[in-house]
Motif scaffolding. Structure first.
Motif, PDB file in Angstrom:
ATOM      1  N   ARG A  23      -9.655  -3.745   0.766  1.00  0.00           N
ATOM      2  CA  ARG A  23      -8.360  -4.017   1.395  1.00  0.00           C
ATOM      3  C   ARG A  23      -7.219  -3.762   0.410  1.00  0.00           C
ATOM      4  O   ARG A  23      -6.217  -3.156   0.759  1.00  0.00           O
ATOM      5  N   ALA A  24      -7.378  -4.237  -0.820  1.00  0.00           N
ATOM      6  CA  ALA A  24      -6.332  -4.040  -1.833  1.00  0.00           C
ATOM      7  C   ALA A  24      -6.167  -2.555  -2.157  1.00  0.00           C
ATOM      8  O   ALA A  24      -5.043  -2.088  -2.361  1.00  0.00           O
ATOM      9  N   LYS A  25      -7.271  -1.820  -2.206  1.00  0.00           N
ATOM     10  CA  LYS A  25      -7.171  -0.375  -2.452  1.00  0.00           C
ATOM     11  C   LYS A  25      -6.396   0.303  -1.326  1.00  0.00           C
ATOM     12  O   LYS A  25      -5.564   1.185  -1.570  1.00  0.00           O
ATOM     13  N   ALA A  26      -6.649  -0.122  -0.095  1.00  0.00           N
ATOM     14  CA  ALA A  26      -5.930   0.451   1.045  1.00  0.00           C
ATOM     15  C   ALA A  26      -4.449   0.091   0.973  1.00  0.00           C
ATOM     16  O   ALA A  26      -3.589   0.941   1.206  1.00  0.00           O
ATOM     17  N   LEU A  27      -4.137  -1.152   0.638  1.00  0.00           N
ATOM     18  CA  LEU A  27      -2.737  -1.568   0.496  1.00  0.00           C
ATOM     19  C   LEU A  27      -2.051  -0.787  -0.618  1.00  0.00           C
ATOM     20  O   LEU A  27      -0.877  -0.411  -0.494  1.00  0.00           O
ATOM     21  N   ASN A  28      -2.766  -0.532  -1.687  1.00  0.00           N
ATOM     22  CA  ASN A  28      -2.216   0.256  -2.787  1.00  0.00           C
ATOM     23  C   ASN A  28      -1.895   1.679  -2.323  1.00  0.00           C
ATOM     24  O   ASN A  28      -0.824   2.209  -2.610  1.00  0.00           O
ATOM     25  N   ARG A  29      -2.824   2.298  -1.581  1.00  0.00           N
ATOM     26  CA  ARG A  29      -2.586   3.666  -1.075  1.00  0.00           C
ATOM     27  C   ARG A  29      -1.391   3.706  -0.126  1.00  0.00           C
ATOM     28  O   ARG A  29      -0.540   4.595  -0.212  1.00  0.00           O
ATOM     29  N   ILE A  30      -1.327   2.742   0.778  1.00  0.00           N
ATOM     30  CA  ILE A  30      -0.219   2.673   1.740  1.00  0.00           C
ATOM     31  C   ILE A  30       1.103   2.493   0.989  1.00  0.00           C
ATOM     32  O   ILE A  30       2.104   3.155   1.297  1.00  0.00           O
ATOM     33  N   SER A  31       1.115   1.613  -0.004  1.00  0.00           N
ATOM     34  CA  SER A  31       2.331   1.351  -0.779  1.00  0.00           C
ATOM     35  C   SER A  31       2.767   2.570  -1.577  1.00  0.00           C
ATOM     36  O   SER A  31       3.958   2.843  -1.703  1.00  0.00           O
ATOM     37  N   LEU A  32       1.802   3.309  -2.111  1.00  0.00           N
ATOM     38  CA  LEU A  32       2.122   4.528  -2.852  1.00  0.00           C
ATOM     39  C   LEU A  32       2.743   5.566  -1.918  1.00  0.00           C
ATOM     40  O   LEU A  32       3.733   6.219  -2.261  1.00  0.00           O
ATOM     41  N   GLU A  33       2.188   5.680  -0.724  1.00  0.00           N
ATOM     42  CA  GLU A  33       2.753   6.606   0.272  1.00  0.00           C
ATOM     43  C   GLU A  33       4.179   6.173   0.641  1.00  0.00           C
ATOM     44  O   GLU A  33       5.085   7.008   0.751  1.00  0.00           O
ATOM     45  N   PHE A  34       4.366   4.883   0.810  1.00  0.00           N
ATOM     46  CA  PHE A  34       5.677   4.336   1.144  1.00  0.00           C
ATOM     47  C   PHE A  34       6.692   4.638   0.036  1.00  0.00           C
ATOM     48  O   PHE A  34       7.782   5.150   0.290  1.00  0.00           O
ATOM     49  N   GLN A  35       6.336   4.339  -1.213  1.00  0.00           N
ATOM     50  CA  GLN A  35       7.238   4.581  -2.332  1.00  0.00           C
ATOM     51  C   GLN A  35       7.554   6.065  -2.461  1.00  0.00           C
ATOM     52  O   GLN A  35       8.696   6.449  -2.732  1.00  0.00           O
ATOM     53  N   THR A  36       6.573   6.918  -2.269  1.00  0.00           N
ATOM     54  CA  THR A  36       6.773   8.357  -2.353  1.00  0.00           C
ATOM     55  C   THR A  36       7.756   8.834  -1.285  1.00  0.00           C
ATOM     56  O   THR A  36       8.632   9.656  -1.545  1.00  0.00           O
ATOM     57  N   LEU A  37       7.610   8.294  -0.083  1.00  0.00           N
ATOM     58  CA  LEU A  37       8.498   8.644   1.027  1.00  0.00           C
ATOM     59  C   LEU A  37       9.948   8.290   0.690  1.00  0.00           C
ATOM     60  O   LEU A  37      10.853   9.109   0.875  1.00  0.00           O
ATOM     61  N   ILE A  38      10.152   7.108   0.157  1.00  0.00           N
ATOM     62  CA  ILE A  38      11.504   6.684  -0.223  1.00  0.00           C
ATOM     63  C   ILE A  38      12.000   7.523  -1.405  1.00  0.00           C
ATOM     64  O   ILE A  38      13.146   7.970  -1.423  1.00  0.00           O
ATOM     65  N   GLY A  39      11.133   7.737  -2.382  1.00  0.00           N
ATOM     66  CA  GLY A  39      11.510   8.478  -3.585  1.00  0.00           C
ATOM     67  C   GLY A  39      11.943   9.900  -3.305  1.00  0.00           C
ATOM     68  O   GLY A  39      12.836  10.425  -3.975  1.00  0.00           O
ATOM     69  N   LYS A  40      11.329  10.531  -2.318  1.00  0.00           N
ATOM     70  CA  LYS A  40      11.717  11.912  -2.002  1.00  0.00           C
ATOM     71  C   LYS A  40      12.925  11.970  -1.076  1.00  0.00           C
ATOM     72  O   LYS A  40      13.307  13.035  -0.622  1.00  0.00           O
ATOM     73  N   ASN A  41      13.529  10.788  -0.808  1.00  0.00           N
ATOM     74  CA  ASN A  41      14.729  10.694   0.019  1.00  0.00           C
ATOM     75  C   ASN A  41      14.493  11.254   1.421  1.00  0.00           C
ATOM     76  O   ASN A  41      15.305  12.011   1.947  1.00  0.00           O
ATOM     77  N   ALA A  42      13.363  10.838   2.006  1.00  0.00           N
ATOM     78  CA  ALA A  42      13.018  11.276   3.360  1.00  0.00           C
ATOM     79  C   ALA A  42      14.077  10.786   4.346  1.00  0.00           C
ATOM     80  O   ALA A  42      14.736   9.764   4.110  1.00  0.00           O
ATOM     81  N   PRO A  43      14.233  11.489   5.454  1.00  0.00           N
ATOM     82  CA  PRO A  43      15.188  11.032   6.473  1.00  0.00           C
ATOM     83  C   PRO A  43      14.816   9.633   6.963  1.00  0.00           C
ATOM     84  O   PRO A  43      13.628   9.277   7.024  1.00  0.00           O
ATOM     85  N   LEU A  44      15.808   8.851   7.316  1.00  0.00           N
ATOM     86  CA  LEU A  44      15.582   7.488   7.772  1.00  0.00           C
ATOM     87  C   LEU A  44      14.621   7.438   8.954  1.00  0.00           C
ATOM     88  O   LEU A  44      13.780   6.536   9.035  1.00  0.00           O
ATOM     89  N   SER A  45      14.698   8.407   9.842  1.00  0.00           N
ATOM     90  CA  SER A  45      13.797   8.428  11.002  1.00  0.00           C
ATOM     91  C   SER A  45      12.336   8.512  10.574  1.00  0.00           C
ATOM     92  O   SER A  45      11.461   7.883  11.185  1.00  0.00           O
TER      93      SER A  45
END
Length: 172
Positions: free
Chosen positions: A45-67
């Motif tokens: 579960r923690a590994k999955a949360l880590n992967r999801i969080s990394l994807e989330f941070q990457t999305l924000i970091g690349k300045n993805a559109p708000l949508s």
């Protein structure tokens, strides 16, 4: 990952304590036992949360559109008495990332407000980056959003860092 498998409160024994920062930040002078930099001791579960969080941070970091950010967050929401909220254990991991700091660094007030609306914690690093953008752009929108969501300008930024207001009153 099945969202129903995650604890909804930190007192639940299946709660996965956020370890994103410990796993993704080099802290050369730290003597705290905050965990190893590999995920071999994490539960699935923690590994999955880590992967999801990394994807989330990457999305924000690349300045993805708000949508795109909204769409990503929607998949991690659950129904509650106050509407749809991000599942609490996932939100804890998201708050442990640098996402809010990155949104401030990207000077994206829409994303900053969205993240704050979803419940991400205001961190000292987000404040520092927002202040840096304020100095650069003279646009108070992001700082105002942080204040609107409960940031106290008189609160110290760390153990050895004074409140931000000190730098306004007594510039270095």
């Amino acid at each position: 990952m099945e969202i129903s498998q995650l604890a909804s409160h930190s007192s639940d024994p299946t709660w996965e304590k956020p370890r994103f920062r410990a796993l993704h930040t080099i802290q050369p002078f730290s003597t705290d036992d905050i965990g190893s930099r590999d995920d071999s001791d994490l539960t699935e579960r923690a590994k999955a949360l880590n992967r999801i969080s990394l994807e989330f941070q990457t999305l924000i970091g690349k300045n993805a559109p708000l949508s795109e950010i909204e769409s990503f967050m929607r998949q991690w929401e659950i129904a509650s008495s106050s509407g749809h909220i991000v599942q609490p254990n996932i939100l804890a991991w998201f708050s442990d990332t640098n996402a809010l700091r990155l949104a401030c660094a990207n000077n994206d007030p829409g994303t900053v407000r969205f993240l704050l609306n979803k419940g991400l914690s205001i961190t000292p690093s987000a404040i520092i980056y927002a202040a840096s953008k304020l100095k650069e752009t003279h646009d108070t929108t992001i700082m105002q959003a942080l204040l609107d969501f409960g940031w106290d300008i008189n609160e110290p930024l760390g153990e050895t860092r004074p409140p931000l207001i000190r730098y306004v009153i007594l510039p270095l």
